[in-house]
Design an enzyme around this catalytic site. Structure first.
Site, PDB file in Angstrom:
ATOM      1  N   SER A 200      54.708  34.581  39.581  1.00  0.00           N
ATOM      2  CA  SER A 200      54.463  35.901  39.023  1.00  0.00           C
ATOM      3  C   SER A 200      55.749  36.718  39.167  1.00  0.00           C
ATOM      4  O   SER A 200      56.278  36.849  40.271  1.00  0.00           O
ATOM      5  CB  SER A 200      53.316  36.555  39.803  1.00  0.00           C
ATOM      6  OG  SER A 200      53.071  37.852  39.335  1.00  0.00           O
TER       7      SER A 200
ATOM      8  N   LYS B 153      40.676  34.548  42.769  1.00  0.00           N
ATOM      9  CA  LYS B 153      41.293  34.890  44.053  1.00  0.00           C
ATOM     10  C   LYS B 153      40.152  34.891  45.067  1.00  0.00           C
ATOM     11  O   LYS B 153      39.229  35.711  44.946  1.00  0.00           O
ATOM     12  CB  LYS B 153      41.931  36.280  43.996  1.00  0.00           C
ATOM     13  CG  LYS B 153      43.211  36.326  43.188  1.00  0.00           C
ATOM     14  CD  LYS B 153      43.735  37.735  43.142  1.00  0.00           C
ATOM     15  CE  LYS B 153      44.980  37.826  42.276  1.00  0.00           C
ATOM     16  NZ  LYS B 153      45.238  39.229  41.879  1.00  0.00           N
TER      17      LYS B 153
ATOM     18  N   ASP C 133      40.963  39.115  36.059  1.00  0.00           N
ATOM     19  CA  ASP C 133      41.298  39.037  37.482  1.00  0.00           C
ATOM     20  C   ASP C 133      40.455  40.100  38.201  1.00  0.00           C
ATOM     21  O   ASP C 133      39.357  39.811  38.695  1.00  0.00           O
ATOM     22  CB  ASP C 133      42.819  39.270  37.644  1.00  0.00           C
ATOM     23  CG  ASP C 133      43.297  39.420  39.079  1.00  0.00           C
ATOM     24  OD1 ASP C 133      42.467  39.458  39.995  1.00  0.00           O
ATOM     25  OD2 ASP C 133      44.525  39.522  39.312  1.00  0.00           O
TER      26      ASP C 133
ATOM     27  N   LYS D 180      54.688  33.950  34.773  1.00  0.00           N
ATOM     28  CA  LYS D 180      53.809  35.087  34.454  1.00  0.00           C
ATOM     29  C   LYS D 180      54.616  36.363  34.605  1.00  0.00           C
ATOM     30  O   LYS D 180      55.194  36.614  35.665  1.00  0.00           O
ATOM     31  CB  LYS D 180      52.620  35.069  35.413  1.00  0.00           C
ATOM     32  CG  LYS D 180      51.818  36.360  35.471  1.00  0.00           C
ATOM     33  CD  LYS D 180      50.505  36.136  36.221  1.00  0.00           C
ATOM     34  CE  LYS D 180      50.279  37.177  37.287  1.00  0.00           C
ATOM     35  NZ  LYS D 180      48.982  37.003  37.995  1.00  0.00           N
ATOM     36  N   LEU D 181      54.672  37.150  33.524  1.00  0.00           N
ATOM     37  CA  LEU D 181      55.397  38.419  33.569  1.00  0.00           C
ATOM     38  C   LEU D 181      54.411  39.544  33.791  1.00  0.00           C
ATOM     39  O   LEU D 181      53.374  39.629  33.128  1.00  0.00           O
ATOM     40  CB  LEU D 181      56.131  38.667  32.240  1.00  0.00           C
ATOM     41  CG  LEU D 181      57.121  37.600  31.771  1.00  0.00           C
ATOM     42  CD1 LEU D 181      57.746  38.029  30.433  1.00  0.00           C
ATOM     43  CD2 LEU D 181      58.218  37.373  32.819  1.00  0.00           C
ATOM     44  N   LYS D 182      54.744  40.437  34.706  1.00  0.00           N
ATOM     45  CA  LYS D 182      53.947  41.648  34.873  1.00  0.00           C
ATOM     46  C   LYS D 182      54.314  42.596  33.730  1.00  0.00           C
ATOM     47  O   LYS D 182      55.520  42.775  33.443  1.00  0.00           O
ATOM     48  CB  LYS D 182      54.275  42.303  36.217  1.00  0.00           C
ATOM     49  CG  LYS D 182      53.774  41.501  37.415  1.00  0.00           C
ATOM     50  CD  LYS D 182      52.253  41.525  37.472  1.00  0.00           C
ATOM     51  CE  LYS D 182      51.748  40.952  38.785  1.00  0.00           C
ATOM     52  NZ  LYS D 182      50.282  40.995  38.867  1.00  0.00           N
TER      53      LYS D 182
ATOM     54  N   GLU E 164      46.329  38.726  31.022  1.00  0.00           N
ATOM     55  CA  GLU E 164      45.481  38.943  32.194  1.00  0.00           C
ATOM     56  C   GLU E 164      45.182  40.418  32.385  1.00  0.00           C
ATOM     57  O   GLU E 164      46.094  41.249  32.402  1.00  0.00           O
ATOM     58  CB  GLU E 164      46.216  38.364  33.410  1.00  0.00           C
ATOM     59  CG  GLU E 164      45.464  38.445  34.734  1.00  0.00           C
ATOM     60  CD  GLU E 164      46.247  37.766  35.874  1.00  0.00           C
ATOM     61  OE1 GLU E 164      47.152  36.940  35.578  1.00  0.00           O
ATOM     62  OE2 GLU E 164      45.957  38.056  37.038  1.00  0.00           O
TER      63      GLU E 164
ATOM     64  N   GLY F 276      47.053  34.817  43.343  1.00  0.00           N
ATOM     65  CA  GLY F 276      47.692  34.999  44.642  1.00  0.00           C
ATOM     66  C   GLY F 276      47.823  36.463  44.988  1.00  0.00           C
ATOM     67  O   GLY F 276      47.809  37.323  44.098  1.00  0.00           O
TER      68      GLY F 276
ATOM     69  N   ASN G 169      47.491  44.105  35.056  1.00  0.00           N
ATOM     70  CA  ASN G 169      46.855  44.773  36.190  1.00  0.00           C
ATOM     71  C   ASN G 169      46.140  46.061  35.782  1.00  0.00           C
ATOM     72  O   ASN G 169      46.327  47.128  36.394  1.00  0.00           O
ATOM     73  CB  ASN G 169      47.864  45.054  37.317  1.00  0.00           C
ATOM     74  CG  ASN G 169      48.198  43.793  38.092  1.00  0.00           C
ATOM     75  OD1 ASN G 169      49.342  43.326  38.041  1.00  0.00           O
ATOM     76  ND2 ASN G 169      47.238  43.209  38.778  1.00  0.00           N
TER      77      ASN G 169
ATOM     78  N   ASP H  85      50.487  39.677  32.776  1.00  0.00           N
ATOM     79  CA  ASP H  85      49.441  40.310  33.599  1.00  0.00           C
ATOM     80  C   ASP H  85      49.661  41.818  33.594  1.00  0.00           C
ATOM     81  O   ASP H  85      50.708  42.300  34.030  1.00  0.00           O
ATOM     82  CB  ASP H  85      49.525  39.760  35.035  1.00  0.00           C
ATOM     83  CG  ASP H  85      48.420  40.290  35.942  1.00  0.00           C
ATOM     84  OD1 ASP H  85      47.572  41.082  35.478  1.00  0.00           O
ATOM     85  OD2 ASP H  85      48.410  39.899  37.135  1.00  0.00           O
TER      86      ASP H  85
HETATM   87  C1  NPQ Z   1      47.724  39.737  40.423  1.00  0.00           C
HETATM   88  N1  NPQ Z   1      49.207  38.928  42.272  1.00  0.00           N
HETATM   89  O1  NPQ Z   1      47.562  38.651  39.928  1.00  0.00           O
HETATM   90  C2  NPQ Z   1      48.310  39.947  41.806  1.00  0.00           C
HETATM   91  C3  NPQ Z   1      48.783  41.307  42.037  1.00  0.00           C
HETATM   92  C4  NPQ Z   1      48.961  41.679  43.466  1.00  0.00           C
HETATM   93  C5  NPQ Z   1      50.999  37.336  42.446  1.00  0.00           C
HETATM   94  O2  NPQ Z   1      50.763  38.786  40.655  1.00  0.00           O
HETATM   95  C6  NPQ Z   1      50.751  43.420  47.788  1.00  0.00           C
HETATM   96  C7  NPQ Z   1      51.744  43.542  46.864  1.00  0.00           C
HETATM   97  C8  NPQ Z   1      49.564  42.876  47.416  1.00  0.00           C
HETATM   98  C9  NPQ Z   1      51.553  43.152  45.542  1.00  0.00           C
HETATM   99  C10 NPQ Z   1      48.127  41.919  45.717  1.00  0.00           C
HETATM  100  C11 NPQ Z   1      50.317  38.426  41.698  1.00  0.00           C
HETATM  101  C12 NPQ Z   1      49.346  42.466  46.116  1.00  0.00           C
HETATM  102  C13 NPQ Z   1      50.350  42.604  45.176  1.00  0.00           C
HETATM  103  C14 NPQ Z   1      47.981  41.547  44.382  1.00  0.00           C
HETATM  104  C15 NPQ Z   1      50.134  42.195  43.872  1.00  0.00           C
HETATM  105  O3  NPQ Z   1      47.332  40.703  39.799  1.00  0.00           O
HETATM  106 MG    MG Z   2      46.375  39.715  38.165  1.00  0.00          MG
END
Ligand code: NPQ
Ligand code: MG
Length: 370
Positions: free
Chosen positions: A135, A262, A238, A161-163, A213, A290, A190, A188
């Site tokens: 990620s 998760k 997610d 995976k790009l945020k 995502e 993760g 979020n 993703d």
């Molecule tokens: C997701 N994880 O899929 C999460 C976002 C996430 C790897 O992208 C501390 C800091 C806790 C950043 C928990 C990934 C976190 C965090 C989740 C990011 O959306």
């Molecule tokens: Mg996510």
């Protein structure tokens, strides 16, 4: 099983580089580890909560508080037979899934260690190694993003995976697609978009992404179902998926065609297995997400990623994606894969010296106090 005492540790681990998402920037991973001691073994679980309630409503101090005040005392009084009895024993406490998951993971680890059975075996996993994705956080500039992605591809990651967030979506995705060609690529959000952004999100269809995502708010299943009809890119949920029952509903509504599992978000590894089973029954691909886990949570997530329905590479990255020094022996990427631990329980144990170095708070709760 007789639970004798439970330790809650708050740890703070520096990240190798700041990780930026639509909800904030993290430079230090603060989280909790739970350790369960029984007459015959001990077990470890990691909590997905972080310092501030940004990804989830839970956060480290809140999780510590609900564990010490409610969950741990009730668990010690419940005299459970095994880890399967934990969720029912704590079901009257609403929510707090990340905290419950850490506790269940520790009990499960202790139970499985006593039996000499690995978590992957207990979950019905079928793989000995799993392909891993990574990620990639939001960066200040596109050249910085390209450089980061180049490094991960060089390391061998099987997918990127790009945020994304409003204002950081089409241009960075186009740039990465143009620079690296036919890589496995997904995004993703979020929960950072609104349904009114649907036409804009449909432009992502140009980039042949494996999935989009969580574009909308966690409770907006209807919005996701409408978007899924309007765009070709598969929708993956997610934050919206909190249980196996919720997964079934989201699938039936057409809100998603892929699910990110998760274990913490759904309240534990046993519920994660049930989410997986619901998805398999509907031919919905799943992958293991993760939450910047240390080796303790990472080991357990690899057992999830090894289940047969996890047909897409997950966010189970190597230790060095996040930490210069992990709490356990580091998980090292080989040929784009990580090995699934085979030892009893989660198959790894925190290194005592490293653990003490990063621990900022610790407390023991025994049956006597409960
Ligand atoms: C997701 N994880 O899929 C999460 C976002 C996430 C790897 O992208 C501390 C800091 C806790 C950043 C928990 C990934 C976190 C965090 C989740 C990011 O959306
Ligand atoms: Mg996510």
């Amino acid at each position: 099983m007789k639970l004798e005492a439970i330790e809650i540790r708050t740890v703070r681990m520096p990240l190798v580089s700041p990780f930026r998402t639509s909800f904030g920037v993290e430079s230090v991973r603060e989280t909790l580890l739970v350790r369960v001691v029984t007459a015959t073994s001990e077990g470890w679980g990691e909590c997905g909560a972080s310092e501030e309630p940004l990804y989830s409503s839970e956060y480290t101090h809140g999780a510590t508080e609900v564990l010490r005040r409610h969950l741990v005392p009730a668990l010690l009084r419940a005299e459970i037979r095994d880890a399967h009895a934990l969720a029912p024993a704590l079901a009257r406490f609403k929510g707090h899934r990340l905290a419950k998951s850490a506790l269940e993971a520790a009990v499960l680890d202790a139970d499985l260690r006593a039996q000499g059975v690995s978590l992957s075996h207990a979950l019905g996993a079928t793989k000995t190694r799993v392909p891993c994705g990574v990620s990639v956080g939001i960066t200040d500039t596109i050249p910085e993003l390209i450089e980061a992605v180049a490094g991960y591809l060089e390391a061998g990651y099987a997918r990127i995976k790009l945020k994304i967030e409003p204002g950081w979506d089409l241009d960075p995705v186009r740039a990465v697609r143009e620079e690296f060609g036919d890589i496995e690529l997904q995004v993703d959000a979020n929960a950072s978009y609104q349904p009114a952004d649907s036409r804009h999100l449909a432009k992502l269809d140009d980039f042949e992404l494996s999935l989009l995502e969580q574009p909308f708010a966690a409770d907006d299943l209807l919005g996701h179902a409408r978007l899924a009809k309007a765009i070709a890119t598969p929708i993956c949920l997610d934050e919206s998926i909190l249980s196996a029952r919720g997964a079934a509903a989201a699938i039936e509504m057409g809100a998603c065609s892929i699910i990110n599992i998760k274990p913490g978000r759904v309240g534990g590894y046993l519920e994660a297995r049930r989410v997986h089973d619901v998805c398999s029954a509907h031919d919905v691909p799943v992958w293991c997400g993760g939450m910047l886990e240390t080796g303790v949570g990472r080991a357990a997530n690899l057992a999830v990623a090894a289940m047969p329905g996890c047909t897409m590479p997950g966010d189970t990255s190597a230790s060095d994606r996040y930490f210069a020094t992990d709490l356990t022996d580091p998980f090292v990427l080989r040929d784009g894969h990580l090995e699934v631990p085979t030892g009893a329980g989660i198959g790894v144990t925190p290194n005592a010296d490293v653990l003490d170095e990063v621990t900022v708070e610790r407390e023991w709760i025994t049956g006597a106090e409960a």
